[in-house]
Design a protein around this motif. Structure first.
Motif, mmCIF file in Angstrom:
data_model
loop_
_atom_site.group_PDB
_atom_site.id
_atom_site.type_symbol
_atom_site.label_atom_id
_atom_site.label_comp_id
_atom_site.label_asym_id
_atom_site.label_seq_id
_atom_site.Cartn_x
_atom_site.Cartn_y
_atom_site.Cartn_z
ATOM 1 N N ALA A 182 0.797 -1.308 -0.157
ATOM 2 C CA ALA A 182 -0.043 -0.042 -0.031
ATOM 3 C C ALA A 182 0.854 1.331 -0.008
ATOM 4 O O ALA A 182 0.447 2.459 -0.136
ATOM 5 N N SER A 183 2.164 1.323 0.314
ATOM 6 C CA SER A 183 3.119 2.357 0.263
ATOM 7 C C SER A 183 3.608 2.739 -1.041
ATOM 8 O O SER A 183 4.497 3.495 -1.508
ATOM 9 N N ILE A 184 3.104 2.001 -2.282
ATOM 10 C CA ILE A 184 3.675 2.302 -3.540
ATOM 11 C C ILE A 184 3.451 3.584 -3.791
ATOM 12 O O ILE A 184 4.359 4.205 -4.658
ATOM 13 N N PHE A 185 2.210 4.246 -3.558
ATOM 14 C CA PHE A 185 2.057 5.559 -4.035
ATOM 15 C C PHE A 185 2.818 6.577 -3.163
ATOM 16 O O PHE A 185 2.842 7.806 -3.302
ATOM 17 N N THR A 186 3.021 6.132 -1.920
ATOM 18 C CA THR A 186 3.902 7.024 -1.140
ATOM 19 C C THR A 186 5.372 7.459 -1.652
ATOM 20 O O THR A 186 5.728 8.625 -1.302
ATOM 21 N N GLN A 187 5.994 6.478 -2.404
ATOM 22 C CA GLN A 187 7.318 6.833 -2.929
ATOM 23 C C GLN A 187 7.212 8.023 -3.953
ATOM 24 O O GLN A 187 8.079 8.563 -4.332
ATOM 25 N N VAL A 188 5.820 7.905 -4.870
ATOM 26 C CA VAL A 188 5.840 8.911 -5.989
ATOM 27 C C VAL A 188 6.250 10.053 -5.587
ATOM 28 O O VAL A 188 6.985 10.685 -6.435
ATOM 29 N N ALA A 245 -4.438 -1.256 -1.177
ATOM 30 C CA ALA A 245 -3.842 -0.788 -2.322
ATOM 31 C C ALA A 245 -4.690 -0.005 -3.335
ATOM 32 O O ALA A 245 -4.318 0.891 -3.793
ATOM 33 N N VAL A 246 -6.143 -0.617 -3.304
ATOM 34 C CA VAL A 246 -6.896 -0.087 -4.148
ATOM 35 C C VAL A 246 -7.479 1.396 -3.429
ATOM 36 O O VAL A 246 -7.641 2.474 -4.216
ATOM 37 N N ALA A 247 -7.588 1.609 -1.990
ATOM 38 C CA ALA A 247 -8.009 2.731 -1.464
ATOM 39 C C ALA A 247 -6.575 3.710 -1.877
ATOM 40 O O ALA A 247 -7.082 4.928 -2.084
ATOM 41 N N VAL A 248 -5.564 3.508 -1.639
ATOM 42 C CA VAL A 248 -4.433 4.422 -1.833
ATOM 43 C C VAL A 248 -4.441 4.810 -3.294
ATOM 44 O O VAL A 248 -4.052 6.013 -3.599
ATOM 45 N N SER A 249 -4.672 4.077 -4.161
ATOM 46 C CA SER A 249 -4.804 4.286 -5.636
ATOM 47 C C SER A 249 -5.791 5.370 -5.821
ATOM 48 O O SER A 249 -5.517 6.350 -6.919
ATOM 49 N N ILE A 250 -7.091 5.215 -5.508
ATOM 50 C CA ILE A 250 -8.056 6.048 -5.765
ATOM 51 C C ILE A 250 -7.849 7.395 -5.091
ATOM 52 O O ILE A 250 -8.136 8.440 -5.795
ATOM 53 N N ALA A 251 -7.266 7.214 -3.891
ATOM 54 C CA ALA A 251 -6.987 8.642 -3.069
ATOM 55 C C ALA A 251 -5.947 9.436 -3.806
ATOM 56 O O ALA A 251 -6.289 10.813 -3.882
ATOM 57 N N VAL A 279 0.271 13.103 1.221
ATOM 58 C CA VAL A 279 -0.699 13.129 2.312
ATOM 59 C C VAL A 279 -1.806 12.296 1.966
ATOM 60 O O VAL A 279 -2.233 11.394 2.844
ATOM 61 N N ALA A 280 -2.405 12.385 0.747
ATOM 62 C CA ALA A 280 -3.691 11.760 0.560
ATOM 63 C C ALA A 280 -3.541 10.181 0.442
ATOM 64 O O ALA A 280 -4.357 9.562 1.360
ATOM 65 N N PRO A 281 -2.516 9.452 -0.002
ATOM 66 C CA PRO A 281 -2.541 8.151 -0.040
ATOM 67 C C PRO A 281 -1.971 7.459 1.313
ATOM 68 O O PRO A 281 -2.565 6.440 1.909
ATOM 69 N N VAL A 320 -7.369 17.618 2.217
ATOM 70 C CA VAL A 320 -6.548 16.571 1.532
ATOM 71 C C VAL A 320 -6.683 15.482 2.527
ATOM 72 O O VAL A 320 -7.095 14.256 1.947
ATOM 73 N N MET A 321 -6.421 15.477 3.943
ATOM 74 C CA MET A 321 -6.388 14.291 4.812
ATOM 75 C C MET A 321 -7.534 13.729 4.991
ATOM 76 O O MET A 321 -8.008 12.512 5.025
ATOM 77 N N LEU A 322 -8.779 14.633 5.105
ATOM 78 C CA LEU A 322 -10.183 14.362 5.172
ATOM 79 C C LEU A 322 -10.452 13.498 4.166
ATOM 80 O O LEU A 322 -11.347 12.333 4.123
ATOM 81 N N ARG A 323 -10.336 13.887 2.938
ATOM 82 C CA ARG A 323 -10.845 13.331 1.572
ATOM 83 C C ARG A 323 -10.179 11.968 1.754
ATOM 84 O O ARG A 323 -10.723 10.981 1.219
ATOM 85 N N GLY A 324 -8.892 11.747 1.829
ATOM 86 C CA GLY A 324 -7.999 10.626 1.752
ATOM 87 C C GLY A 324 -8.541 9.603 2.741
ATOM 88 O O GLY A 324 -8.786 8.313 2.711
ATOM 89 N N SER A 325 -8.877 10.138 3.932
ATOM 90 C CA SER A 325 -9.448 9.104 5.030
ATOM 91 C C SER A 325 -10.927 8.644 4.887
ATOM 92 O O SER A 325 -11.105 7.435 4.908
ATOM 93 N N VAL A 326 -11.708 9.526 4.016
ATOM 94 C CA VAL A 326 -12.900 9.113 3.649
ATOM 95 C C VAL A 326 -12.979 7.951 2.783
ATOM 96 O O VAL A 326 -13.608 6.740 2.852
ATOM 97 N N ILE A 327 -12.198 8.191 1.696
ATOM 98 C CA ILE A 327 -11.945 7.227 0.762
ATOM 99 C C ILE A 327 -11.413 5.982 1.191
ATOM 100 O O ILE A 327 -11.858 4.786 0.768
ATOM 101 N N GLY A 328 -10.285 6.068 2.142
ATOM 102 C CA GLY A 328 -9.859 5.020 2.686
ATOM 103 C C GLY A 328 -10.564 4.030 3.436
ATOM 104 O O GLY A 328 -10.763 2.838 3.342
#
Length: 488
Positions: free
Chosen positions: A72-78, A255-261, A284-286, A235-243
């Motif tokens: 799930a940290s794949i998008f964190t590295q971007v 992994a799906v959640a972070v990619s969508i966020a 922040v979002a993922p 940004v944090m709130l949107r990512g949290s709700v999606i996750g």
């Protein structure tokens, strides 16, 4: 003592999560045997501390080394790694830690609010509904797995068959034991999980030695200006709700959640061209979605008894070892334990925030641990953990066998998670299926007469049929185009 145990679990989760190749699932699998002698509440406290902290720990190697510690940290590295390359690794780790904490708190709030409601609704379930829910969990995971849904479903039902090994609970007849004492008591869940997600991952990672980049990042300043954090609360709130809501879908996973966020935040950003170059919003979002998905994935686990993802499947195995079956009856029979789960998640988030902030400068040391050395220690823990269940070498052999199975599946690009799901949910499916047929005197119509089970079964049929329908449509369309070209 319990607070000390939370601190220990948090540190272990941070360290294991930060090591590339050691996922949160693997961390839980190898540390689960440590909890065998603990009380159920204490065990869940320790395991959730490992769980929550490893989620953030995966971002450490992603930011510092461009190697995700967890999938799930794949998008964190971007965006995290470019920030580290600019000398802002401390700021990147701080952003990730705060976002992870906020996301975890939102996920916990949704867990507290939604799980009792869903469990109350599920108290009306009877055997047909429980059988349909178990089938739905296996098929949903197969649909979300990489590759063919049909292949993943077959793998899942292989797990169901493996769960039938041993003596039949109703007829006391031996099933698929090959007349060997080893299989008469069935496949113990813990050695299978340790083998698939522990030893199997080690064998898989051994193949990739030599590809680790030699990175010496500079941490730089750690503390962020307050306005840098508060300005990104949306940004944090949107990512949290999606996750939270993606995590609550069985088998969807973080992994799906972070990619969508990440995709959603980039679409809403006023400067999307800066994403991928070290933009804090892209970090922040993922991270918020990743942590929030933990609370989301716990909702179907404790309310319906269906694991939300691979990690909660391992957690479910730990609960079953301690004699607790997640599901709606857990709220009725063990309401104190449900509250204990809520408290465990809260304490794990607080300890991860405090200890994670204190360990930011030491994070570089964690990423420098030679993977070869770490894998040797983990392999030893896998053997000890499998043996410690019943002091039986046969469990070690089972663990090694499924470690090889996990490795072979990975090399063949076959999903291994449906196999574990099938093994966990198989007994639930079989028991409720047989009970339903006994009630209806052998009539399968009982599953269609009850609306909930009928809807779930219909969804399962559609999900399994989609690849076949898509293939048929492509062939039909291709044939039509060929006929048109020939006529022309």
């Amino acid at each position: 003592m319990m607070l000390g145990l939370v601190a220990l679990g948090t540190v272990l989760g941070l360290v294991l999560g930060a090591i590339p190749g050691i996922s949160s699932t693997m961390a839980l699998a190898i540390l689960m045997p440590v909890t065998f002698t603990m009380e159920p509440g204490v065990a869940i406290l320790f395991l959730i501390a490992v769980f929550m902290s490893s989620v953030y720990g995966g971002s450490i190697s992603a930011i510092l080394m461009k190697l995700p510690g967890t999938p799930a940290s794949i998008f964190t590295q971007v965006d995290g790694y470019p920030m580290a390359q600019k000398g802002k690794a401390g700021h990147a780790l701080n952003f990730a830690l705060v976002a992870s904490t906020v996301g975890g708190m939102v996920g916990l709030a949704m867990l507290v609010l939604l799980a009792p409601v869903l469990a109350g609704f599920a108290t009306n379930f009877r055997s047909p509904e429980f059988a349909a829910v178990a089938l739905f969990g296996i098929v949903m995971l197969s649909f979300a797995s990489n590759g063919s849904t049909l292949v993943a479903s077959v793998v899942g039902f292989i797990g169901v068959v493996l769960g039938m090994i041993g003596f039949d609970a109703l007829t006391d007849a031996q099933r698929m034991t090959l007349n060997t004492p080893v299989l008469q008591s069935g496949l113990n869940l813990i050695p299978v999980i340790i083998g698939l997600f522990g030893l199997g991952e080690i064998l898989q990672n051994l193949v990739g030695f030599g590809g680790t980049p030699k990175v010496r990042p500079q941490i730089g300043k750690v503390l962020l200006p307050l306005h840098e954090l508060t300005s990104r609360w949306k940004v944090m709130l949107r990512g949290s709700v999606i996750g939270t809501f993606i995590g609550a879908i069985p088998a969807a996973g973080s992994a799906v959640a972070v990619s969508i966020a990440y995709a959603q935040e980039r679409r809403l950003s006023k400067e999307p061209e800066k994403f991928g170059t070290g933009h804090p919003d892209g970090l922040v979002a993922p991270e918020a979605a990743n942590s929030a998905s933990v609370g989301g994935s716990l909702i179907p686990l404790i309310a319906l008894g269906v694991p939300g993802d691979t990690i909660t499947a391992v957690l479910m195995g730990a609960l079953m070892v301690h004699g607790l079956t997640p599901g709606p009856l857990l709220f009725a029979n063990n309401p104190t334990f449900v509250s204990w789960i809520y408290v465990s998640v809260f304490l794990a988030l607080i300890f991860t925030l405090v200890l994670g902030l204190g360990m930011i400068r030491a994070a570089v040391l964690v990423t420098k641990i030679p993977p070869q050395l770490m894998y040797v220690f983990i392999a030893v823990f896998c053997v000890i953990g499998a043996f410690a269940i019943r002091n039986d070498m046969n469990d070690v052999y089972v663990m090694i066998a499924f470690g090889v199975v996990g490795f072979v599946f990975s090399r063949l690009s076959l999903p291994v998670t449906p196999l574990a799901f099938g093994l966990i949910l198989g007994p639930i499916l079989e028991e409720n299926l047989r009970r339903s047929l006994m009630i209806s005197r052998g009539s399968w119509s009982i599953f269609l007469e009850r609306p909930i089970s009928a809807v779930l079964i219909a969804i399962c049929v559609v999900l399994i049929s989609l690849p076949l329908l898509k293939w048929a449509w492509v062939r039909l369309r291709g044939g039509s185009e060929a006929s048109t070209n020939k006529a022309t």
